[in-house]
Design an enzyme around this catalytic site. Structure first.
Site, PDB file in Angstrom:
ATOM      1  N   ALA A  67       4.143 -19.235   3.229  1.00 36.35           N
ATOM      2  CA  ALA A  67       4.897 -19.117   4.559  1.00 36.35           C
ATOM      3  C   ALA A  67       5.387 -17.780   4.744  1.00 36.35           C
ATOM      4  CB  ALA A  67       6.942 -19.385   3.924  1.00 36.35           C
ATOM      5  N   GLY A 110       3.623 -22.063   0.680  1.00 34.30           N
ATOM      6  CA  GLY A 110       3.909 -23.326   1.424  1.00 34.30           C
ATOM      7  C   GLY A 110       2.705 -23.635   1.925  1.00 34.30           C
ATOM      8  N   GLU A 113       2.040 -26.304  -0.341  1.00 34.56           N
ATOM      9  CA  GLU A 113       2.651 -27.401   0.283  1.00 34.56           C
ATOM     10  C   GLU A 113       2.623 -28.013   0.979  1.00 34.56           C
ATOM     11  OE1 GLU A 113       5.963 -24.490  -0.442  1.00 34.56           O
ATOM     12  OE2 GLU A 113       7.492 -25.734  -1.868  1.00 34.56           O
ATOM     13  N   GLU A 133       5.832 -18.351  -5.777  1.00 38.93           N
ATOM     14  CA  GLU A 133       6.688 -18.264  -5.182  1.00 38.93           C
ATOM     15  C   GLU A 133       7.765 -17.045  -6.090  1.00 38.93           C
ATOM     16  OE1 GLU A 133       5.360 -21.069  -4.791  1.00 38.93           O
ATOM     17  OE2 GLU A 133       5.793 -21.590  -2.743  1.00 38.93           O
TER      18      GLU A 133
HETATM   19  C1  HXC Z   1       3.759 -13.367   5.293  1.00 37.13           C
HETATM   20  C2  HXC Z   1       1.216 -12.554   4.549  1.00 37.13           C
HETATM   21  C3  HXC Z   1       1.382 -13.773   3.818  1.00 37.13           C
HETATM   22  C4  HXC Z   1       2.265 -14.498   4.048  1.00 37.13           C
HETATM   23  C5  HXC Z   1      -0.443 -12.094   3.169  1.00 37.13           C
HETATM   24  N1  HXC Z   1       0.156 -12.307   4.636  1.00 37.13           N
HETATM   25  N2  HXC Z   1       0.189 -13.773   2.626  1.00 37.13           N
HETATM   26  N3  HXC Z   1       1.661 -12.067   5.352  1.00 37.13           N
HETATM   27  N4  HXC Z   1       3.458 -13.690   4.533  1.00 37.13           N
HETATM   28  N5  HXC Z   1       2.328 -15.367   3.109  1.00 37.13           N
HETATM   29  C6  HXC Z   1      -0.794 -10.745   4.906  1.00 37.13           C
HETATM   30  C7  HXC Z   1      -0.515  -9.473   4.290  1.00 37.13           C
HETATM   31  O1  HXC Z   1       0.914  -8.861   4.446  1.00 37.13           O
HETATM   32  C8  HXC Z   1      -1.269  -8.965   4.704  1.00 37.13           C
HETATM   33  O2  HXC Z   1      -1.269  -8.239   5.855  1.00 37.13           O
HETATM   34  C9  HXC Z   1      -2.370 -10.123   5.803  1.00 37.13           C
HETATM   35  O3  HXC Z   1      -1.547 -10.847   5.199  1.00 37.13           O
HETATM   36  C10 HXC Z   1      -4.278  -9.509   4.850  1.00 37.13           C
HETATM   37  O4  HXC Z   1      -3.305  -9.720   2.984  1.00 37.13           O
HETATM   38  P1  HXC Z   1      -3.116  -8.865   2.302  1.00 37.13           P
HETATM   39  O5  HXC Z   1      -2.692  -9.271   1.186  1.00 37.13           O
HETATM   40  O6  HXC Z   1      -4.006  -7.798   2.544  1.00 37.13           O
HETATM   41  O7  HXC Z   1      -5.189  -9.425   1.676  1.00 37.13           O
HETATM   42  P2  HXC Z   1      -5.823  -9.730   0.702  1.00 37.13           P
HETATM   43  O8  HXC Z   1      -5.461  -8.602  -0.947  1.00 37.13           O
HETATM   44  O9  HXC Z   1      -6.735 -10.492   0.283  1.00 37.13           O
HETATM   45  O10 HXC Z   1      -4.329 -10.861  -0.841  1.00 37.13           O
HETATM   46  C11 HXC Z   1      -4.850 -12.369  -0.206  1.00 37.13           C
HETATM   47  C12 HXC Z   1      -3.378 -12.982  -0.789  1.00 37.13           C
HETATM   48  C13 HXC Z   1      -2.073 -11.513  -0.900  1.00 37.13           C
HETATM   49  C14 HXC Z   1      -3.660 -12.594  -2.651  1.00 37.13           C
HETATM   50  C15 HXC Z   1      -3.287 -14.439   0.116  1.00 37.13           C
HETATM   51  O11 HXC Z   1      -2.073 -11.616   0.489  1.00 37.13           O
HETATM   52  C16 HXC Z   1      -0.549 -12.729  -1.338  1.00 37.13           C
HETATM   53  O12 HXC Z   1       0.084 -12.410  -2.459  1.00 37.13           O
HETATM   54  N6  HXC Z   1      -0.248 -13.038  -0.369  1.00 37.13           N
HETATM   55  C17 HXC Z   1       0.896 -13.858  -0.623  1.00 37.13           C
HETATM   56  C18 HXC Z   1       1.298 -15.200  -1.112  1.00 37.13           C
HETATM   57  C19 HXC Z   1       2.763 -15.448  -1.574  1.00 37.13           C
HETATM   58  O13 HXC Z   1       3.438 -15.057  -1.975  1.00 37.13           O
HETATM   59  N7  HXC Z   1       3.133 -16.379  -0.731  1.00 37.13           N
HETATM   60  C20 HXC Z   1       4.366 -17.488  -1.097  1.00 37.13           C
HETATM   61  C21 HXC Z   1       4.840 -16.841   0.106  1.00 37.13           C
HETATM   62  S1  HXC Z   1       6.262 -17.584  -0.177  1.00 37.13           S
HETATM   63  P3  HXC Z   1      -0.940  -6.990   7.179  1.00 37.13           P
HETATM   64  O14 HXC Z   1      -0.215  -6.568   8.039  1.00 37.13           O
HETATM   65  O15 HXC Z   1      -0.858  -5.785   5.409  1.00 37.13           O
HETATM   66  O16 HXC Z   1      -2.524  -6.589   6.901  1.00 37.13           O
HETATM   67  C22 HXC Z   1       6.892 -19.287   0.447  1.00 37.13           C
HETATM   68  C23 HXC Z   1       7.732 -19.967   0.274  1.00 37.13           C
HETATM   69  C24 HXC Z   1       7.395 -21.603   0.729  1.00 37.13           C
HETATM   70  O17 HXC Z   1       5.362 -19.833   0.642  1.00 37.13           O
HETATM   71  C25 HXC Z   1       8.689 -22.103   0.924  1.00 37.13           C
HETATM   72  C26 HXC Z   1       8.539 -23.226   1.923  1.00 37.13           C
HETATM   73  C27 HXC Z   1       8.068 -22.412   3.044  1.00 37.13           C
END
Ligand code: HXC
Length: 259
Positions: A67, A110, A113, A133
């Site tokens: 998400a 997400g 999911e 998460e």
């Molecule tokens: C918003 C995101 C994002 C996310 C990545 N980005 N994931 N933005 N929401 N979930 C953005 C980063 O901020 C970054 O933007 C760009 O995408 C590239 O990501 P990087 O982090 O620079 O890439 P990398 O170093 O290769 O790392 C990849 C990654 C990391 C390991 C996947 O991005 C990460 O940990 N992302 C979050 C994963 C996460 O926690 N997902 C769960 C979300 S909560 P900029 O602008 O800086 O370039 C969720 C709740 C579910 O899903 C509820 C139901 C919907």
């Protein structure tokens, strides 16, 4: 990507509707607007007899990294509750035609999911799966604690959800989270090949089969078996059943009309 770029790209190839998530710079972070578009497109195709299978994909780096965190960071519980964004995820759950996920790169939070709402998952061998998460101070919110547990069992689901650790594609295959693992460049072609095979078969039987398998998550064994039996009998009211079985007797390929 300009601000005008669409959040999803869609096309219909023969009887297969293809949706590509299209926020590459954000690793396809799933904003509510994006999920609404995916759900609406799937609903349109679900009501269109010309589309019999849906393929959902991302890009080489990410199916979806979860998400959209930026969209959630400062929201209050009341705002989250009033927005009720997960209703749109339920719309995807109610789509009756089979959905194939073609997954490369990250399928996290997400994204994982969303993938679990699909029916067949083709994954690239470098794909990674997780529910991270916990690292954000929350828990999965779009069914992850329930569907992951049903897919891989309690021990592995607890491990992934409590530690946030990612699963490799071979481990995801062994655990039953994905259906097939192929080299990354074969992910979409393999998903399309499966989709074309499915689209050539009777679509009423395909939808009934999907309904019955999903029923297994929702009900007792006895009720599930009875549900299956009723739909099995009902298929004898279709032309496709007659054609399929007669074609077998005639030693020729069946020509299903989806009626
Ligand atoms: C918003 C995101 C994002 C996310 C990545 N980005 N994931 N933005 N929401 N979930 C953005 C980063 O901020 C970054 O933007 C760009 O995408 C590239 O990501 P990087 O982090 O620079 O890439 P990398 O170093 O290769 O790392 C990849 C990654 C990391 C390991 C996947 O991005 C990460 O940990 N992302 C979050 C994963 C996460 O926690 N997902 C769960 C979300 S909560 P900029 O602008 O800086 O370039 C969720 C709740 C579910 O899903 C509820 C139901 C919907």
């Amino acid at each position: 990507m300009s601000t005008e770029d669409p959040l999803i790209l869609t096309e219909v190839v023969d009887a297969v509707g293809v949706i590509r998530l299209n926020r590459p710079k954000k690793l396809n972070a799933l904003s509510p607007a994006l999920i609404d578009l995916v759900a609406a497109q799937m609903e349109r195709w679900d009501a269109d007899p010309a589309v019999r299978v849906i393929v959902l994909t991302g890009n080489d780096r990410a199916f979806a990294a979860g998400a959209d965190i930026d969209d959630m960071t400062e929201r209050s519980a009341v705002e989250m509750y009033e927005r009720d964004q997960f209703t749109d995820w339920d719309r995807i759950r109610r789509v009756r035609v089979p959905i194939i996920a073609a997954v490369s790169g990250f399928a996290l939070g997400g994204g994982c999911e969303l993938m679990m709402l699909c029916d067949i998952v083709v994954a690239g061998d470098t794909a990674q799966f997780g529910q991270p998460e916990i690292n954000l101070g929350v828990i999965p919110g779009a069914g992850g604690t329930q569907r992951l547990t049903r897919a891989v069992g309690k021990a592995l689901a607890m491990d992934m959800i409590l530690t946030g650790r990612m699963l490799s594609a071979p481990d995801a295959l062994a655990a039953g989270l994905v259906s097939r693992v192929v080299p990354p460049e074969h992910v979409l072609p393999e998903a399309m090949k499966i989709a074309q095979q499915l689209a050539a078969r009777g679509s009423i039987a395909a939808r009934f089969a999907k309904e019955c398998v999903l029923k297994a998550f929702e009900t007792t064994l006895e009720e599930g078996v009875m549900h299956e039996r009723r739909l099995f009998y009902m298929l004898f009211a279709t032309l496709d059943q007659k054609e399929g079985m007669r074609a077998f007797a005639d030693r020729r390929p069946a020509r299903f009309e989806h009626r």
